[in-house]
Design an enzyme around this catalytic site. Structure first.
Site, mmCIF file in Angstrom:
data_model
loop_
_atom_site.group_PDB
_atom_site.id
_atom_site.type_symbol
_atom_site.label_atom_id
_atom_site.label_comp_id
_atom_site.label_asym_id
_atom_site.label_seq_id
_atom_site.Cartn_x
_atom_site.Cartn_y
_atom_site.Cartn_z
ATOM 1 N N GLU A 534 53.339 51.719 25.147
ATOM 2 C CA GLU A 534 53.888 51.412 26.478
ATOM 3 C C GLU A 534 53.253 52.280 27.553
ATOM 4 O O GLU A 534 53.074 51.844 28.693
ATOM 5 C CB GLU A 534 55.408 51.555 26.482
ATOM 6 C CG GLU A 534 56.132 50.622 25.509
ATOM 7 C CD GLU A 534 55.715 49.163 25.612
ATOM 8 O OE1 GLU A 534 55.337 48.723 26.710
ATOM 9 O OE2 GLU A 534 55.757 48.473 24.572
ATOM 10 N N HIS A 537 50.224 50.585 28.945
ATOM 11 C CA HIS A 537 50.526 49.642 30.036
ATOM 12 C C HIS A 537 50.772 50.402 31.335
ATOM 13 O O HIS A 537 50.327 50.001 32.402
ATOM 14 C CB HIS A 537 51.793 48.839 29.721
ATOM 15 C CG HIS A 537 51.636 47.817 28.635
ATOM 16 N ND1 HIS A 537 50.682 46.842 28.662
ATOM 17 C CD2 HIS A 537 52.345 47.610 27.492
ATOM 18 C CE1 HIS A 537 50.805 46.071 27.579
ATOM 19 N NE2 HIS A 537 51.806 46.516 26.852
HETATM 20 ZN ZN LIG Z 1 52.404 45.777 24.975
#
Ligand SMILES: [Zn+2]
Length: 752
Positions: A534, A537
């Protein structure tokens, strides 16, 4: 309509094929995140709906926290000031404001210019953007029936609002005129890309279609929406009806006491007190199969899983055939030979041939690895039968995870309880997650305990760039709460844009189980990997250095979106980073080398099975959507078609069934179209990620020079160029599969 222009989708939420994400998502892998759900509610392509029919709504800054940009750092929303009652008026006013702005652009008597049309569109809808970002985040993370109710009310309104912009003929005429003259406009590269993206996405949505074709497009959209809704309702009904009833608790031997009591509670809830109910999860393989000792019950559970939607009262095959036929016809109407061709032109892959070519190259090594895993499982079956003096049986799909789990335990010899003390959340963040980002990109994280939060467990960090300038706010919302969407995802609260003078506020959401009060949060290595994923991202969002919001951050196609996140996972396994954060919570001692080696080796265990079942699902998706409308089989032949497609793609290996059979493959047949003809996206992104990992290893690994280069070529670029161009600009050549095979431990099974 794959629209990232205004309504963007949270990344990760739908990626249940994600191998590394799997542990995060497994329990509740919901194939329809909020935004997709709203897409399924979108009304048919409509004619202009913008003509001043809007109520003249407005909100006052004093009364509504969305009315003006927040005055908090980075324009972070003031969570302490937002009330449920603020959303509806802000939505109404935001849509009305954008309708007025768009009408002014479309009706402008001056000839179209890049400035008075595209830049003006990029500047429009600011109020709506502010309320949407908060609302969409809240919808996935906050347990509030008012928000759920508002979602029902506003999803169709927002969809209609978007359609009205896409199907505004005067607006499209201006975009078209600019596009025709694009070579004379002396635009810089990013502005030219913006113009091309606008034109493509409008044409893709059907803006150029007029007359009887437009009417047919509207009918098709209506029929597709109805059929995909019927499909999903049938999936849910079939799963419900397919739950396995157990009369004797002895049959549940192997399940944990918690699992047995939830099975009793599930039975009770259906009026079956005194019995037990094993409910069906989304994918073909059911979690209980790993633990159930009773082979007959395993078989019953497995058969119930794959029977879903295939014949009987909950038959879904007619819906499958109809959805494929309607989407193929829609694509043909827009000038494409198949729905896959239509979908993929907007992705990094660009063509069905490119997707098929990549996937089928991975099939042989994946199957070879799966076959060698099967041989190990079979040896264990044989040995146990011999020891018990009984006859061995041949490994079946319902036996796979039961024996694989035993092979795993014997080979690596550690449990979650052995490793958790070395992965304490705070240390993993500071000495792992933030440390790796600092070593690579020079950025620093400073906690801001002074800023408001919507839940007391949130942690907010100000991110400072290498040169000391402010970069972004990073919000860690890591703990599970009642009604928080399952899995893990990233979403911005504020997106970067130089045009609008905006920096980034981004949240990472996970579902870690909160420890007892006063106890440290100890994680499994899969959870640690989820944190790094994450963060990948988040970095893609935070490093964005782009003028136009449409091209910024993670506004990239699905098959490129999981690239930075899967890439960032590698730093959790990097020896230098791992040694830096893996320390015992009590003693501070480093993780023993032997345990660390076993933890790392275990990362590739079972990859043969996981890759094969995911490839099977991806190739099924392609097989369906590469069909022209005239070639779609009738309902009665849906399962035959599926079997033939697998066989023809070299996946005729019955021990490893597809992760989803067609009648319950919600990612590609339920509402929303993010994963239809695009289920391959995770594998595609993973190829890019592993190629990039290889590039880093070849250039000295964890260094600022490498990090800065990657940032300049990929992480800061959004979609200012097409994904395949950005990738080659970084990697120097097109993607190749060898590094992925190495990462998965398949290398020994293929030559070269
Ligand atoms: Zn992802």
């Amino acid at each position: 309509m794959n629209n990232h222009y205004i309504l963007r989708h949270a990344l990760c939420a739908a990626l249940v094929s994600a191998l590394a994400c799997q542990a995060m998502v497994a329990a509740q892998d919901n194939p329809q995140p909020a935004a997709q759900l709203s897409a399924s509610l979108r009304p048919p392509a409509a004619a202009d709906q913008l003509a001043g029919d809007a109520p003249s709504t407005s909100v006052s800054p004093r009364a509504n926290p969305f009315a003006a940009p927040s005055t908090l750092p980075f324009q972070m929303p003031d969570f302490s000031a937002i009330k449920d009652s603020d959303f509806a008026p802000a939505f109404d006013a935001g849509m009305a404001e954008q309708r007025r702005e768009v009408a002014a652009i479309a009706d402008n008597p001056a000839p179209p210019t890049f400035e008075n049309t595209l830049v003006a569109l990029e500047r429009s809808g600011r109020l709506l953007d502010r309320v949407e970002k908060v609302f969409d985040n809240y919808y996935g993370t906050i347990d509030d029936p008012v928000i759920d109710k508002l979602q029902e009310e506003y999803a169709p309104k927002r969809a209609a609002h978007l359609d009205a912009i896409y199907f505004n003929q005067k607006l499209f005429a201006r975009i078209e005129a600019l596009y025709r003259h694009r070579s004379e406009l002396a635009l810089d590269a990013e502005s030219l890309q913006l113009l091309e993206r606008y034109h493509k996405s409008y044409v893709h949505a059907g803006a150029a279609v007029t007359g009887p074709k437009r009417r047919r497009l509207g009918e098709l959209d209506q029929q597709i929406a109805a059929a995909t809704t019927r499909f999903e309702e049938t999936v849910q009904k079939a799963a419900n009806d397919g739950a396995v009833i157990v009369d004797n608790v002895a049959e549940l031997d192997g399940l944990s006491p918690e699992d047995i009591s939830s099975a009793a509670a599930a039975a009770q809830a259906r009026g079956l007190s005194g019995r037990w109910l094993i409910t069906l999860q989304h994918a073909t393989q059911q979690p209980a199969l790993a633990n159930l000792k009773n082979r007959a019950l395993r078989e019953r559970l497995y058969r119930a899983s794959i029977a879903r939607g295939n014949g009987g009262a909950d038959d879904n095959t007619a819906n499958v055939a109809q959805i494929v036929r309607l989407r193929a016809e829609r694509a043909q109407l827009l000038g494409y030979p198949s729905y896959a061709a239509y979908q993929l032109v907007e992705q990094g892959a660009k063509t069905p041939a490119a997707v098929s070519n990549l996937l089928t190259q991975i099939v042989p090594p994946a199957i070879a690895a799966a076959r060698s895993e099967a041989a190990e499982n079979q040896s264990l079956i044989n040995a146990q039968a011999a020891a018990a003096g009984g006859a061995a049986f041949a490994l079946e799909p319902w036996d796979w995870s039961f024996y694989a789990e035993q092979v795993r335990a014997a080979r690596f010899g550690f449990t979650d309880a052995d490793v958790r003390p070395y992965f304490e959340l705070d240390r993993v963040m500071k000495d792992g997650l933030f440390y790796a980002a600092h070593e690579l990109y020079g950025i620093s994280f400073t906690e801001r305990a002074d800023l408001p939060r919507y839940d007391p467990t949130l942690r907010i960090f100000e991110v400072t760039d290498a040169d000391g300038s402010p970069l972004a706010l990073f919000i860690a919302d890591y703990f599970a709460r009642s009604n928080k969407q399952g899995g893990a995802w990233e979403n911005p609260y504020v997106s970067q844009s130089t045009l609008l003078g905006l920096k980034v506020v981004v949240v990472n959401c996970l579902n870690l189980s909160k420890p007892e009060p006063g106890q440290p949060m100890l994680m499994t290595f899969d959870e640690v990997t989820g944190l790094f994923h994450e963060m990948g991202h988040a970095l893609h969002e935070m490093f964005s250095a782009v003028t136009y919001p449409t091209l910024a951050g993670t506004n990239v196609p699905t098959d490129f979106g999981e690239y930075p996140s899967q890439f960032n996972e590698m730093w959790a396994r990097d020896p230098k980073v791992l040694a830096h954060f893996a320390r015992h919570v009590g003693t501070g001692e480093p993780m023993p080398q032997d345990l660390m080696s076993r933890v790392l080796a275990a990362q590739t265990f079972g990859e043969g099975y996981l890759t094969t079942e995911s490839l099977a699902a991806s190739l099924l998706d392609q097989a369906w959507y590469q069909l022209p409308a005239a070639a779609v089989p009738p309902a009665a032949q849906v399962m035959d078609f599926e079997a033939r497609a697998l066989r023809e793609n070299g996946l005729n290996y019955t021990a490893v069934p597809p992760r989803y059979h067609s009648p319950y493959f919600s990612h590609i047949f339920a509402g929303g179209d993010d994963y239809s003809a695009s289920y391959y996206s995770y594998t595609w992104s993973n190829v890019l990620a592993r190629d990039s990992g290889k590039w880093f290893s070849d250039h000295g690994g964890l260094t600022r020079a490498n990090g800065d280069y990657f940032r300049s070529k990929i992480l800061s670029r959004g979609r200012t160029q097409e994904p395949e161009v950005l990738f080659e600009g970084f990697y120097g050549k097109p993607p190749e599969i060898k590094p992925l095979l190495d990462y998965k431990g398949f290398a020994s099974t293929v030559g070269g």
